[in-house]
Design a protein around this motif. Structure first.
Motif, PDB file in Angstrom:
ATOM      1  N   LYS A  30       0.750  -1.367  -0.234  1.00  0.00           N
ATOM      2  CA  LYS A  30       0.418   0.404  -0.097  1.00  0.00           C
ATOM      3  C   LYS A  30       0.958   0.926  -0.026  1.00  0.00           C
ATOM      4  CE  LYS A  30      -4.095  -1.713   2.010  1.00  0.00           C
ATOM      5  NZ  LYS A  30      -4.746  -1.986   3.384  1.00  0.00           N
ATOM      6  N   SER A  31       2.426   1.200   0.889  1.00  0.00           N
ATOM      7  CA  SER A  31       2.643   2.151   0.606  1.00  0.00           C
ATOM      8  C   SER A  31       3.491   2.356  -0.294  1.00  0.00           C
ATOM      9  CB  SER A  31       3.961   2.232   1.558  1.00  0.00           C
ATOM     10  OG  SER A  31       4.623   0.614   1.233  1.00  0.00           O
ATOM     11  N   TYR A  32       3.259   1.843  -1.780  1.00  0.00           N
ATOM     12  CA  TYR A  32       4.066   1.665  -3.036  1.00  0.00           C
ATOM     13  C   TYR A  32       2.799   2.677  -3.497  1.00  0.00           C
ATOM     14  CZ  TYR A  32       8.109  -0.570  -3.377  1.00  0.00           C
ATOM     15  OH  TYR A  32       9.464  -1.443  -2.021  1.00  0.00           O
ATOM     16  N   VAL A  33       1.547   2.583  -3.992  1.00  0.00           N
ATOM     17  CA  VAL A  33       0.721   2.817  -4.083  1.00  0.00           C
ATOM     18  C   VAL A  33       0.278   4.359  -3.611  1.00  0.00           C
ATOM     19  CG1 VAL A  33      -2.445   2.518  -4.614  1.00  0.00           C
ATOM     20  CG2 VAL A  33      -0.433   0.325  -4.715  1.00  0.00           C
ATOM     21  N   ALA A  34       0.585   4.622  -2.470  1.00  0.00           N
ATOM     22  CA  ALA A  34       0.419   6.033  -2.059  1.00  0.00           C
ATOM     23  C   ALA A  34       0.986   6.626  -2.587  1.00  0.00           C
ATOM     24  CB  ALA A  34      -0.306   5.953  -0.192  1.00  0.00           C
ATOM     25  N   ASN A  35       2.951   5.798  -2.395  1.00  0.00           N
ATOM     26  CA  ASN A  35       3.414   7.171  -2.745  1.00  0.00           C
ATOM     27  C   ASN A  35       3.347   7.586  -4.228  1.00  0.00           C
ATOM     28  OD1 ASN A  35       6.383   7.196  -4.545  1.00  0.00           O
ATOM     29  ND2 ASN A  35       6.592   8.307  -2.902  1.00  0.00           N
ATOM     30  N   ALA A  36       2.743   6.517  -5.341  1.00  0.00           N
ATOM     31  CA  ALA A  36       2.815   6.963  -6.461  1.00  0.00           C
ATOM     32  C   ALA A  36       1.637   7.994  -7.006  1.00  0.00           C
ATOM     33  CB  ALA A  36       2.203   5.741  -7.067  1.00  0.00           C
ATOM     34  N   ILE A  37       0.429   7.410  -5.811  1.00  0.00           N
ATOM     35  CA  ILE A  37      -0.544   8.800  -5.620  1.00  0.00           C
ATOM     36  C   ILE A  37      -0.088  10.447  -6.149  1.00  0.00           C
ATOM     37  CG2 ILE A  37      -2.490   9.804  -5.603  1.00  0.00           C
ATOM     38  CD1 ILE A  37      -3.999   6.512  -5.122  1.00  0.00           C
ATOM     39  N   THR A  38       0.253   9.773  -5.049  1.00  0.00           N
ATOM     40  CA  THR A  38       0.739  11.670  -4.006  1.00  0.00           C
ATOM     41  C   THR A  38       1.971  12.233  -5.306  1.00  0.00           C
ATOM     42  OG1 THR A  38       1.128  10.379  -1.621  1.00  0.00           O
ATOM     43  CG2 THR A  38       1.892  12.588  -2.276  1.00  0.00           C
ATOM     44  N   VAL A  39       2.708  11.098  -5.709  1.00  0.00           N
ATOM     45  CA  VAL A  39       3.670  11.547  -7.306  1.00  0.00           C
ATOM     46  C   VAL A  39       3.051  12.416  -8.315  1.00  0.00           C
ATOM     47  CG1 VAL A  39       5.139  11.556  -8.945  1.00  0.00           C
ATOM     48  CG2 VAL A  39       6.086  10.566  -6.331  1.00  0.00           C
ATOM     49  N   LEU A  40       2.594  11.727  -8.809  1.00  0.00           N
ATOM     50  CA  LEU A  40       0.892  12.588  -9.649  1.00  0.00           C
ATOM     51  C   LEU A  40       0.543  13.059  -9.227  1.00  0.00           C
ATOM     52  CD1 LEU A  40      -0.510   8.710 -10.805  1.00  0.00           C
ATOM     53  CD2 LEU A  40       1.789  10.117 -11.869  1.00  0.00           C
ATOM     54  N   HIS A  41      -0.208  13.415  -8.057  1.00  0.00           N
ATOM     55  CA  HIS A  41      -0.866  14.626  -7.787  1.00  0.00           C
ATOM     56  C   HIS A  41       0.314  16.763  -7.700  1.00  0.00           C
ATOM     57  CE1 HIS A  41      -5.075  13.487  -6.555  1.00  0.00           C
ATOM     58  NE2 HIS A  41      -4.286  12.499  -5.493  1.00  0.00           N
ATOM     59  N   GLU A  42       1.506  16.026  -7.381  1.00  0.00           N
ATOM     60  CA  GLU A  42       2.151  17.229  -7.158  1.00  0.00           C
ATOM     61  C   GLU A  42       2.612  17.208  -8.506  1.00  0.00           C
ATOM     62  OE1 GLU A  42       5.624  15.273  -5.182  1.00  0.00           O
ATOM     63  OE2 GLU A  42       4.908  15.810  -3.208  1.00  0.00           O
ATOM     64  N   MET A  43       2.717  16.149  -9.499  1.00  0.00           N
ATOM     65  CA  MET A  43       3.106  16.859 -10.600  1.00  0.00           C
ATOM     66  C   MET A  43       2.056  17.419 -11.685  1.00  0.00           C
ATOM     67  SD  MET A  43       4.867  13.626 -11.494  1.00  0.00           S
ATOM     68  CE  MET A  43       5.179  14.176 -13.635  1.00  0.00           C
ATOM     69  N   GLY A  44       0.849  17.400 -11.439  1.00  0.00           N
ATOM     70  CA  GLY A  44      -0.674  18.128 -11.288  1.00  0.00           C
ATOM     71  C   GLY A  44      -0.824  16.959 -12.826  1.00  0.00           C
ATOM     72  N   ALA A  45      -0.590  15.826 -12.367  1.00  0.00           N
ATOM     73  CA  ALA A  45      -1.412  14.861 -13.940  1.00  0.00           C
ATOM     74  C   ALA A  45      -3.162  13.998 -12.636  1.00  0.00           C
ATOM     75  CB  ALA A  45       0.303  13.869 -13.780  1.00  0.00           C
ATOM     76  N   LEU A  46      -3.019  14.244 -11.064  1.00  0.00           N
ATOM     77  CA  LEU A  46      -4.620  14.046 -10.816  1.00  0.00           C
ATOM     78  C   LEU A  46      -5.082  15.604 -10.066  1.00  0.00           C
ATOM     79  CD1 LEU A  46      -3.747  10.657  -9.456  1.00  0.00           C
ATOM     80  CD2 LEU A  46      -4.332  10.880 -12.048  1.00  0.00           C
ATOM     81  N   ASN A  47      -6.455  15.679 -10.074  1.00  0.00           N
ATOM     82  CA  ASN A  47      -6.401  16.727  -9.358  1.00  0.00           C
ATOM     83  C   ASN A  47      -6.662  16.559  -8.252  1.00  0.00           C
ATOM     84  OD1 ASN A  47      -8.689  15.968 -10.132  1.00  0.00           O
ATOM     85  ND2 ASN A  47      -9.806  16.924 -11.295  1.00  0.00           N
ATOM     86  N   ARG A  48      -7.524  17.140  -6.760  1.00  0.00           N
ATOM     87  CA  ARG A  48      -7.440  16.958  -5.556  1.00  0.00           C
ATOM     88  C   ARG A  48      -8.790  16.171  -5.369  1.00  0.00           C
ATOM     89  NH1 ARG A  48      -8.091  23.240  -3.197  1.00  0.00           N
ATOM     90  NH2 ARG A  48      -5.521  24.170  -3.435  1.00  0.00           N
ATOM     91  N   GLN A  49     -10.076  15.429  -6.459  1.00  0.00           N
ATOM     92  CA  GLN A  49     -10.611  15.226  -6.525  1.00  0.00           C
ATOM     93  C   GLN A  49      -9.932  13.601  -7.009  1.00  0.00           C
ATOM     94  OE1 GLN A  49     -11.810  17.927  -7.971  1.00  0.00           O
ATOM     95  NE2 GLN A  49     -12.062  18.606  -5.901  1.00  0.00           N
ATOM     96  N   GLY A  50      -8.712  13.863  -7.367  1.00  0.00           N
ATOM     97  CA  GLY A  50      -7.850  12.173  -8.202  1.00  0.00           C
ATOM     98  C   GLY A  50      -8.843  12.012  -9.134  1.00  0.00           C
ATOM     99  N   ASP A  51      -8.954  12.447 -10.614  1.00  0.00           N
ATOM    100  CA  ASP A  51      -9.741  12.892 -11.765  1.00  0.00           C
ATOM    101  C   ASP A  51      -8.259  12.958 -12.920  1.00  0.00           C
ATOM    102  OD1 ASP A  51     -11.847  12.307 -10.697  1.00  0.00           O
ATOM    103  OD2 ASP A  51     -12.731  13.220 -11.129  1.00  0.00           O
ATOM    104  N   ILE A  52      -7.704  12.896 -13.267  1.00  0.00           N
ATOM    105  CA  ILE A  52      -7.072  12.890 -14.255  1.00  0.00           C
ATOM    106  C   ILE A  52      -7.043  13.672 -14.558  1.00  0.00           C
ATOM    107  CG2 ILE A  52      -8.174  11.309 -16.233  1.00  0.00           C
ATOM    108  CD1 ILE A  52      -4.557  10.741 -16.892  1.00  0.00           C
TER     109      ILE A  52
END
Length: 605
Positions: free
Chosen positions: A189-211
């Motif tokens: 789960k830590s690997y998945v959480a890290n991936a989502i955090t990085v994508l949020h920081e890059m602007g690939a995902l918005n606050r709602q988690g949508d692409i």
């Protein structure tokens, strides 16, 4: 030999295939056998088989040995499933395998030598009886075999998941955590959480988690998301072609052919000029090869590779990957002008190379380190590593680099922890591209909570404001790629400011640590006649929208890195001397971009 496995009748005369864990073991065993009184004789052909050796030498393993000669092939698991050697009737298996495992918390790729799985042993035994009867010798006890895992752990449990998470969102497969949680062997789960955090920081995902539109662009490129975003950023600066070349090269081994050593030859080191960069050395090598290959003379191309100790096969694979990436970027809608070939000079001042090196800090982040001495590096506040022997920056002498800061491709652990594929960057490159937090403490700035710099907080605020403006511009380009061709107004001012700050002379740090400015700048030493280092007092960003951009009176000399646990102290760490980022009335006077906006003390972005 403790156990044997027969795959047929009594074998005839044929070749011997030895499975070894890695290149170091192949090299050591080959050297030992060459000095052996029997196996070192003319009756034995000792042939290494590894992706690192030239293509012509790899082909020799398929040539049948003449009568009276014995061919001995020393190989890794490349011979396990990928190839078939017709005359192979003996297999000697050490029952070991080198597995790459990635640790998110330590940002470390660990190459571990482990016992192979039972499935691996079955595959290796099959090499002996592929087209004719043969015998396989497994060098392990039956008790060891019985406790071996049936399969090695799946790759999804030991690799970064940024690209996979982005693909899940691009295909509209729902929540990333839920989707990967339903896998037969779910990743941590830590690997998945890290991936989502990085994508949020890059602007690939918005606050709602949508692409986002940026995420859709990144998902089209078969690269790590940070590297893909760097390609889009390079299109804004008309450097898309060389950046794509470096990105394509990162997917393969280095094109160098090293004889009897893993250190770079001087012939290869000089390809980077005075830029202290493995990426620039590779780019220069590819560019030279591309000019020769364009003549469509195979003999001349091969002669060029032989003379320069380069792998023609690797360069061709890089070329093929580059063409695919170029086509994908064009399909996004980016104009061809952004991907035009770029001329560059590795031995002198070059505006295009400066901005490419700066952007590498973004593409390779968070892989940032500080050079300490000789090969020693600080990769975190408390962790040391070594410069990898295959780097152009590897030295055993007390060489002082113009800047102690480096971005690197990956950090690997074999016998020691080493940073591979390094590029020297400046402190300004880190603030503009290679950081996720900048915290101000008076006249001291802390990058990512471990890299300290002497810099007024107001100057750091202006740089962070410029970075935010550039990120906003990139997000708009992801929506409308055509605007990357001819930016106007404030967008053009932003790019010009980043160009100027990417120059290694943009700051007092280099002047303090350089012994000879001509060594790095390609110009005369301080005090001699020639172009002067640009001073922010002169207002290089001055324009109709810039006001007194970055103008100031200078200040006191740099005090060096503070003495913090685990970090070296270096002189002249980012001085505030004449023309060096002393306050002023702001850069871009538009909203939160400039003026006196940006950071307050002890704030982070």
């Amino acid at each position: 030999v403790v156990s044997t496995q027969s795959t047929g009748e009594q074998p005839e005369h044929g070749s011997v295939l030895v499975f070894l864990p890695g290149w170091n073991h192949i090299f050591a065993l080959q050297k030992y056998l060459q000095q052996h009184p029997i196996y070192g004789g003319a009756d034995y052909w000792l042939l290494p088989l590894h992706s690192q050796i030239p293509k012509d030498e790899q082909k020799r393993v398929f040539v049948p040995a003449p009568e009276g000669f014995t061919k001995v092939i020393l190989a890794t698991n490349i011979a396990e499933t990928s190839i078939t050697i017709n005359d192979c009737i003996y297999v000697i298996d050490l029952c070991k395998a080198k597995i790459k495992e990635f640790f998110i918390k330590r940002n470390l790729a660990d190459y571990r030598m482990l016992w192979a799985s039972q499935t691996n042993l079955e595959q290796r035994a099959g090499r002996a009886g592929r087209v004719r009867p043969g015998v396989c010798f497994h060098l392990c006890s039956r008790a060891r075999y019985e406790v071996m895992p049936h399969h090695i752990s799946p790759e999804i449990q030991r690799t970064a998941l940024h690209s996979l998470a982005l693909t899940i969102k691009a295909l509209n497969l729902g929540n990333v955590e839920d989707f990967l949680g339903n896998a037969l062997e779910a990743p941590p789960k830590s690997y998945v959480a890290n991936a989502i955090t990085v994508l949020h920081e890059m602007g690939a995902l918005n606050r709602q988690g949508d692409i986002t539109p940026m995420g859709h662009c990144l998902a089209m490129l078969p690269l790590e998301p940070r590297l893909s975003q760097t390609i889009l950023l390079s299109c804004l600066f008309r450097c898309g072609d060389p950046m794509i070349t470096m990105a394509a090269a990162s997917c393969f081994r280095e094109p160098w052919i090293q004889q009897d050593t893993r250190r770079m030859s001087w012939h290869h080191k000089k390809l980077c000029g005075n830029k202290h960069s493995d990426h620039i050395a590779m780019l220069n090598a590819y560019t030279q090869w591309e000019r020769v290959a364009a003549e469509e003379n195979k003999e001349k191309e091969q002669r060029f590779c032989d003379q320069n100790q380069m792998s023609s096969m690797t360069l061709q694979m890089i070329h093929s990957a580059k063409l695919q990436l170029v086509n994908l970027v064009l399909k996004m809608g980016f104009p061809e002008e952004c991907l035009a070939p770029v001329e560059f000079n590795v031995d002198g001042r070059d505006r295009n190379l400066d901005i490419m090196i700066a952007m590498l800090a973004a593409g390779l982040y968070p892989n940032i380190c500080i050079h300490h001495e000789k090969r020693k590096l600080w990769v975190s506040e408390t962790q040391q590593a070594l410069m990898h022997k295959s780097s152009v920056n590897c030295t055993n002498g007390n060489y002082i680099f113009p800047s102690p800061y480096f971005a690197y491709g990956e950090k690997i652990k074999t016998k020691v922890i080493a940073a591979k594929t390094t590029t020297m960057v400046s402190p300004l490159h880190l603030i503009l591209f290679g950081s996720s937090s900048v915290i101000c403490h008076g006249d001291r700035v802390l990058i990512d909570e471990w890299i300290p710099l002497d810099m007024p907080g107001q100057s750091a605020a202006l740089l962070c404001g410029l970075r935010k403006a550039l990120e906003g511009l990139l997000m708009r380009v992801a929506i409308d790629p055509q605007m990357a061709a001819y930016p106007t107004g404030v967008d053009s001012d932003i790019l010009e400011a980043v160009y100027a700050l990417s120059d290694p002379r943009a700051g007092k740090f280099f002047q303090d640590t350089m012994r000879t400015s001509s060594e790095y700048y390609g110009g005369p030493n301080p005090g001699e006649e020639g172009p002067q280092r640009p001073s922010f007092r002169e207002g290089p960003f001055r324009g109709s929208r810039g006001g007194d951009n970055f103008r100031g009176r200078g200040g006191r000399p740099g005090r060096g890195l503070p003495k913090r646990p685990g970090l070296p102290s270096r002189p002249g760490s980012f001085g505030n001397g004449p023309g060096g980022f002393r306050g002023g009335r702001g850069g871009f006077r538009r909203g939160a971009i400039g003026g006196r906006g940006g950071f307050n003390r002890r704030d982070s972005f």
